[in-house]
Write a protein that holds these residues in place. Structure first.
Motif, PDB file in Angstrom:
ATOM      1  N   GLN A  48      53.702  19.124   6.925  1.00 53.50           N
ATOM      2  CA  GLN A  48      53.057  17.827   7.082  1.00 53.50           C
ATOM      3  C   GLN A  48      52.682  17.555   8.528  1.00 53.50           C
ATOM      4  O   GLN A  48      51.616  17.002   8.820  1.00 53.50           O
ATOM      5  CB  GLN A  48      53.986  16.725   6.558  1.00 53.50           C
ATOM      6  CG  GLN A  48      54.170  16.754   5.055  1.00 53.50           C
ATOM      7  CD  GLN A  48      55.167  15.707   4.578  1.00 53.50           C
ATOM      8  OE1 GLN A  48      55.873  15.088   5.372  1.00 53.50           O
ATOM      9  NE2 GLN A  48      55.231  15.500   3.275  1.00 53.50           N
ATOM     10  N   LYS A  52      48.839  17.016  10.071  1.00 56.47           N
ATOM     11  CA  LYS A  52      48.382  15.886  10.891  1.00 56.47           C
ATOM     12  C   LYS A  52      47.547  16.373  12.063  1.00 56.47           C
ATOM     13  O   LYS A  52      46.513  15.779  12.385  1.00 56.47           O
ATOM     14  CB  LYS A  52      49.586  15.094  11.387  1.00 56.47           C
ATOM     15  CG  LYS A  52      50.318  14.327  10.291  1.00 56.47           C
ATOM     16  CD  LYS A  52      51.517  13.579  10.856  1.00 56.47           C
ATOM     17  CE  LYS A  52      52.255  12.830   9.749  1.00 56.47           C
ATOM     18  NZ  LYS A  52      53.447  12.127  10.274  1.00 56.47           N
ATOM     19  N   SER A 118      42.770  12.791   2.269  1.00 56.29           N
ATOM     20  CA  SER A 118      44.085  12.848   2.917  1.00 56.29           C
ATOM     21  C   SER A 118      44.732  11.461   2.938  1.00 56.29           C
ATOM     22  O   SER A 118      45.941  11.331   2.722  1.00 56.29           O
ATOM     23  CB  SER A 118      43.948  13.399   4.331  1.00 56.29           C
ATOM     24  OG  SER A 118      43.236  12.507   5.159  1.00 56.29           O
ATOM     25  N   ASN A 122      48.256  10.405   1.003  1.00 57.52           N
ATOM     26  CA  ASN A 122      49.361   9.739   1.690  1.00 57.52           C
ATOM     27  C   ASN A 122      49.757   8.457   0.979  1.00 57.52           C
ATOM     28  O   ASN A 122      50.948   8.180   0.764  1.00 57.52           O
ATOM     29  CB  ASN A 122      48.960   9.443   3.140  1.00 57.52           C
ATOM     30  CG  ASN A 122      50.123   8.939   3.966  1.00 57.52           C
ATOM     31  OD1 ASN A 122      51.280   9.120   3.598  1.00 57.52           O
ATOM     32  ND2 ASN A 122      49.826   8.300   5.073  1.00 57.52           N
ATOM     33  N   ARG A 123      48.757   7.669   0.595  1.00 55.14           N
ATOM     34  CA  ARG A 123      49.042   6.404  -0.089  1.00 55.14           C
ATOM     35  C   ARG A 123      49.620   6.647  -1.481  1.00 55.14           C
ATOM     36  O   ARG A 123      50.541   5.940  -1.917  1.00 55.14           O
ATOM     37  CB  ARG A 123      47.761   5.578  -0.182  1.00 55.14           C
ATOM     38  CG  ARG A 123      47.968   4.182  -0.746  1.00 55.14           C
ATOM     39  CD  ARG A 123      48.975   3.420   0.067  1.00 55.14           C
ATOM     40  NE  ARG A 123      49.210   2.101  -0.491  1.00 55.14           N
ATOM     41  CZ  ARG A 123      50.230   1.320  -0.159  1.00 55.14           C
ATOM     42  NH1 ARG A 123      51.106   1.748   0.740  1.00 55.14           N
ATOM     43  NH2 ARG A 123      50.377   0.140  -0.698  1.00 55.14           N
ATOM     44  N   TYR A 125      51.408   9.224  -2.459  1.00 53.93           N
ATOM     45  CA  TYR A 125      52.790   9.681  -2.285  1.00 53.93           C
ATOM     46  C   TYR A 125      53.725   8.495  -2.016  1.00 53.93           C
ATOM     47  O   TYR A 125      54.821   8.412  -2.591  1.00 53.93           O
ATOM     48  CB  TYR A 125      52.837  10.684  -1.137  1.00 53.93           C
ATOM     49  CG  TYR A 125      54.224  11.177  -0.796  1.00 53.93           C
ATOM     50  CD1 TYR A 125      54.894  12.078  -1.613  1.00 53.93           C
ATOM     51  CD2 TYR A 125      54.871  10.738   0.355  1.00 53.93           C
ATOM     52  CE1 TYR A 125      56.161  12.530  -1.299  1.00 53.93           C
ATOM     53  CE2 TYR A 125      56.133  11.184   0.676  1.00 53.93           C
ATOM     54  CZ  TYR A 125      56.775  12.074  -0.152  1.00 53.93           C
ATOM     55  OH  TYR A 125      58.046  12.507   0.164  1.00 53.93           O
ATOM     56  N   SER A 126      53.288   7.566  -1.164  1.00 51.75           N
ATOM     57  CA  SER A 126      54.111   6.395  -0.865  1.00 51.75           C
ATOM     58  C   SER A 126      54.298   5.516  -2.102  1.00 51.75           C
ATOM     59  O   SER A 126      55.405   5.013  -2.359  1.00 51.75           O
ATOM     60  CB  SER A 126      53.473   5.577   0.265  1.00 51.75           C
ATOM     61  OG  SER A 126      53.339   6.349   1.436  1.00 51.75           O
TER      62      SER A 126
END
Length: 210
Positions: A48, A52, A118, A122-123, A125-126
């Motif tokens: 990860q 980034k 991407s 990320n959103r 996964y959260s």
């Protein structure tokens, strides 16, 4: 397509695969173990971090492709304004400009969709972590013994990392406020003792007879 844009395309395909894997409906126990593994595995954390840095370079490529599209569009506008025989003589040049415009737009869309996906990953996964935490709480309230396992605790810790940092900052602020109040209390105590000594000294002074 150049090498780095080919790598961006491969990364886009990987992101699409990961997104499809995230939205696939799985049993609760399997999903909890999977996300616990993802949140705890050090290799995943390093991956990860590397991604980034990679997305920073993709952002630079996206800005460069947008700039190229703008410049090619300006060249096409100038060619249209020329008109007449000059435009007919420069037909091959216009075809070259059109081809460059196509490639620039393709690169811009490729980098843009990669960056956008991407953010979606990320959103997503959260949100899945938050959903699992809420399901854990519901199962605990319902008295499910499976919700008291080690995986659930680790998953909760992984989802609440930001909250822990926020609470630490609040605790540090309260410690500073407590130290300030302690200093003020000590100052008031000293003043109170000084006034008490002065009052007791005045009371102990004998009065003169008139």
């Amino acid at each position: 397509m150049t090498l780095y844009y080919s790598l961006v395309f491969v990364l886009l395909m990987v992101e699409m695969t990961i997104f499809c894997a995230l939205i696939v409906p799985l049993p609760y126990t399997m999903k909890r173990k999977l996300f616990t593994f993802i949140s705890e595995n050090p290799l995943v954390a390093k991956f990860q971090y590397g991604m980034k840095i990679t997305f920073i370079f993709i952002l630079i490529l996206f800005i460069d492709s947008v700039n190229r599209v703008y410049r090619v569009q300006a060249e096409l506008s100038m060619a249209k304004n020329q008109g007449g025989a000059a435009a007919a003589a420069a037909g091959s040049e216009r075809m070259e400009v059109q081809a460059r415009k196509f490639y620039s737009q393709r690169n811009m869309y490729l980098c843009g969709f990669t960056l956008f996906l991407s953010l979606i990953l990320n959103r997503t996964y959260s949100l899945i972590l938050d959903t699992l935490r809420l399901e854990e709480k519901i199962k605990k309230y319902e008295g499910d013994p499976k919700a008291q396992g080690k995986d659930s605790a680790k998953l909760s810790q992984a989802g609440e990392a930001g909250e822990i940092g926020k609470l630490k900052n609040q605790l540090a602020q309260k410690d500073r406020d407590l130290a300030t109040l302690k200093k003020q209390s000590e100052g008031l105590s000293r003043e109170y003792n000084t006034l008490g000594d002065q009052v007791s000294g005045q009371d102990s002074t004998p009065k003169k007879d008139r």
